[in-house]
Design an enzyme around this catalytic site. Structure first.
Site: not given
Ligand code: 5GP
Ligand code: ZN
Length: 114
Positions: A7, A100, A102
């Site tokens: 957010c 989210h 990827h």
């Molecule tokens: P999840 O493991 O929740 O599917 O993926 C979260 C993703 O968010 C990870 O790949 C991590 O590198 C990315 N991420 C976490 N914090 C930040 C941030 O502050 N900026 C960006 N650009 N990516 C982030």
């Molecule tokens: Zn949020």
């Protein structure tokens, strides 16, 4: 959600490298890329995970998928191929609780899921 990293990225409080934006979705480069192309596509509305999708908010999935198509074209991986991945919950390794996807590509990833 005031304490949500994504957010804060969407509202500009935390900087990000924007790739794509509409009134419904925002996409930016992952800070810790795991492939040559690694973009995160998020709904602007805070939805904490795939589990929280429902009949009222699911329309945004259309925007997320169309965004993925546009971004893949923009970044030159629509023909070579890509994955669109959602991690939901602990076993999937979800670390940020704002829905989210990827978008990863730019390298051959093989056919295995895990
Ligand atoms: P999840 O493991 O929740 O599917 O993926 C979260 C993703 O968010 C990870 O790949 C991590 O590198 C990315 N991420 C976490 N914090 C930040 C941030 O502050 N900026 C960006 N650009 N990516 C982030
Ligand atoms: Zn949020």
């Amino acid at each position: 959600m005031s304490d949500c990293i994504f957010c804060k990225i969407i509202n500009g409080e935390i900087p990000s490298k924007k790739v794509y934006e509409t009134d419904k979705v925002y996409a930016f480069h992952d800070i810790n890329p795991e492939a040559p192309v690694h973009v995160l596509i998020v709904p602007k509305e805070h939805i904490s995970s795939h589990n929280e999708l429902n009949h009222e908010n699911v329309d945004v999935m259309k925007d997320i998928h169309l965004a993925a198509n546009e971004i893949a074209k923009q970044l030159g991986i629509s023909e070579s191929g890509y994955r669109l991945i959602n991690n939901c919950g602990a076993d999937a390794g979800q670390t940020v609780f704002h829905l989210h996807y990827h978008l990863v590509g730019g390298t051959a990833m093989g056919s295995k899921i895990l």
